[in-house]
Write an enzyme that holds these catalytic residues in place. Sequence first.
Site, PDB file in Angstrom:
ATOM      1  N   HIS A 208      10.401  12.313  -0.683  1.00  0.00           N
ATOM      2  CA  HIS A 208      10.499  11.670   0.626  1.00  0.00           C
ATOM      3  C   HIS A 208      11.983  11.673   1.001  1.00  0.00           C
ATOM      4  O   HIS A 208      12.832  11.272   0.194  1.00  0.00           O
ATOM      5  CB  HIS A 208      10.024  10.219   0.560  1.00  0.00           C
TER       6      HIS A 208
ATOM      7  N   GLU B 188      12.936   9.612   6.213  1.00  0.00           N
ATOM      8  CA  GLU B 188      11.922   8.780   6.880  1.00  0.00           C
ATOM      9  C   GLU B 188      12.683   7.648   7.582  1.00  0.00           C
ATOM     10  O   GLU B 188      12.683   7.552   8.797  1.00  0.00           O
ATOM     11  CB  GLU B 188      10.928   8.233   5.841  1.00  0.00           C
TER      12      GLU B 188
ATOM     13  N   HIS C 116       0.455  15.166   2.115  1.00  0.00           N
ATOM     14  CA  HIS C 116       1.261  13.941   1.947  1.00  0.00           C
ATOM     15  C   HIS C 116       0.310  12.754   2.006  1.00  0.00           C
ATOM     16  O   HIS C 116      -0.034  12.270   3.076  1.00  0.00           O
ATOM     17  CB  HIS C 116       2.330  13.872   3.048  1.00  0.00           C
TER      18      HIS C 116
ATOM     19  N   HIS D  59      -0.677   9.222  -0.404  1.00  0.00           N
ATOM     20  CA  HIS D  59      -0.541   8.357  -1.584  1.00  0.00           C
ATOM     21  C   HIS D  59      -1.919   7.801  -1.897  1.00  0.00           C
ATOM     22  O   HIS D  59      -2.504   7.093  -1.067  1.00  0.00           O
ATOM     23  CB  HIS D  59       0.433   7.217  -1.301  1.00  0.00           C
TER      24      HIS D  59
ATOM     25  N   ASP E 168      -0.451  10.016   4.900  1.00  0.00           N
ATOM     26  CA  ASP E 168       0.456   9.127   4.153  1.00  0.00           C
ATOM     27  C   ASP E 168      -0.305   8.004   3.428  1.00  0.00           C
ATOM     28  O   ASP E 168      -0.584   8.134   2.235  1.00  0.00           O
ATOM     29  CB  ASP E 168       1.538   8.569   5.089  1.00  0.00           C
ATOM     30  N   ASP E 169      -0.593   6.927   4.137  1.00  0.00           N
ATOM     31  CA  ASP E 169      -1.327   5.781   3.565  1.00  0.00           C
ATOM     32  C   ASP E 169      -2.409   5.355   4.555  1.00  0.00           C
ATOM     33  O   ASP E 169      -2.280   4.328   5.229  1.00  0.00           O
ATOM     34  CB  ASP E 169      -0.355   4.615   3.313  1.00  0.00           C
TER      35      ASP E 169
HETATM   36  N1  ADE Z   1       4.982   4.862  -0.664  1.00  0.00           N
HETATM   37  C1  ADE Z   1       3.806   4.966  -0.050  1.00  0.00           C
HETATM   38  N2  ADE Z   1       3.983   5.383   1.207  1.00  0.00           N
HETATM   39  C2  ADE Z   1       5.308   5.563   1.403  1.00  0.00           C
HETATM   40  C3  ADE Z   1       6.116   6.008   2.465  1.00  0.00           C
HETATM   41  N3  ADE Z   1       5.629   6.354   3.661  1.00  0.00           N
HETATM   42  N4  ADE Z   1       7.449   6.060   2.285  1.00  0.00           N
HETATM   43  C4  ADE Z   1       7.983   5.718   1.111  1.00  0.00           C
HETATM   44  N5  ADE Z   1       7.266   5.311   0.073  1.00  0.00           N
HETATM   45  C5  ADE Z   1       5.937   5.239   0.207  1.00  0.00           C
HETATM   46 ZN    ZN Z   2       4.678   8.894   1.846  1.00  0.00          ZN
END
Ligand code: ADE
Ligand code: ZN
Length: 335
Positions: free
Chosen positions: A196, A199, A16, A18, A277-278
């Site tokens: 997703h 969340e 996971h 991005h 994630d990011d």
């Molecule tokens: N885009 C990038 N990271 C995200 C996340 N955690 N949830 C939803 N969209 C995203």
């Molecule tokens: Zn994500």
Amino acid sequence: MSMHDFIQALPKAELHLHIEGTLEPELMFALAQRNGVELPYHSVEALRAAYDFGNLQDFLDLYYQGMSVLQTEQDYYDLTMAYLQKSRAQNVLHTEIFFDPQGHTERGIEFSTVFNGIHQALKDGRHELGISSRLIMCFLRHLEESDAMATLQQAMPYKEHIIGVGLDSSELGHPPAKFKNVYALAREAGFLPVAHAGEEGPAEYVASALDDLQIVRIDHGNRCLDDPALVKRIASEQIPLTVCPLSNLKLCVVTDMRQHPLRQMLNSGLLVTLNSDDPAYFGGYVNENYIAVQQALNLSRTELADLARNSFTASFLSREDRREMLAKIDQAVAG
Ligand code: ADE
Ligand code: ZN
């Protein structure tokens, strides 16, 4: 061996991630300069100081703004290669990467520019760094399904290099069922469906992603815990969850890492994996996520090794490749 060294030595997969969320402030400024883009921050420090989010939308606003510096194939290559090098240094041997084509095509960047830059870096990463990878294309859920349909059409010429489709961006108010038709077409074309779900959105969105989109892996999934019958179903079908602890903390999905539901998920028999994630926005890559939950929840080495095993079991690698990776974990654990 310290816990830190143990985590470092574990072979891991990331499921996971991005790629646009790996854009570190330093690279953002360098690309802004290279492309003549004006950023509303005068320094790397000022930008980092803005990474203080109250919810998912706060983050997304900066995430879309940040990606505006990505314009040429070389930019996408540099972004992806920097991530692969960091991952390799953390003993991540396999990674499944999301990209958000609409975040780029909306700004007039060609789909092919985005794809080619990422794809070339993944190829070089395989040969030069020995890191295997898959690419997953996400639809932005705050946009209309017709927009996702157009994106799916743009992806068709590249479909042998894109293993799956995902769904990301603002979850609340954009339930999975909104994308039922495009997912049906994507599945028919051979893309593996993930999304997703849960969340910020309720357990109903997780159930809908399973029923309406027929997803084979759940990204985040935290809120499924509000529905015990749903948890039972996900556990018995062993549908993997790609959990992102530092993301959950930064986006206030949890208020304190000690409150993170990871242990509850494991105790419920869910196939849980740890992911970043990011990472450029949330303060850490894969190992920092393992370290954060290990410390907050006092995870044992056995539990950490099981999480690393899960990351390969839940991956889209072939059965044979998965077996090979699991054997490497056994070797690492044996020291
Ligand atoms: N885009 C990038 N990271 C995200 C996340 N955690 N949830 C939803 N969209 C995203
Ligand atoms: Zn994500």
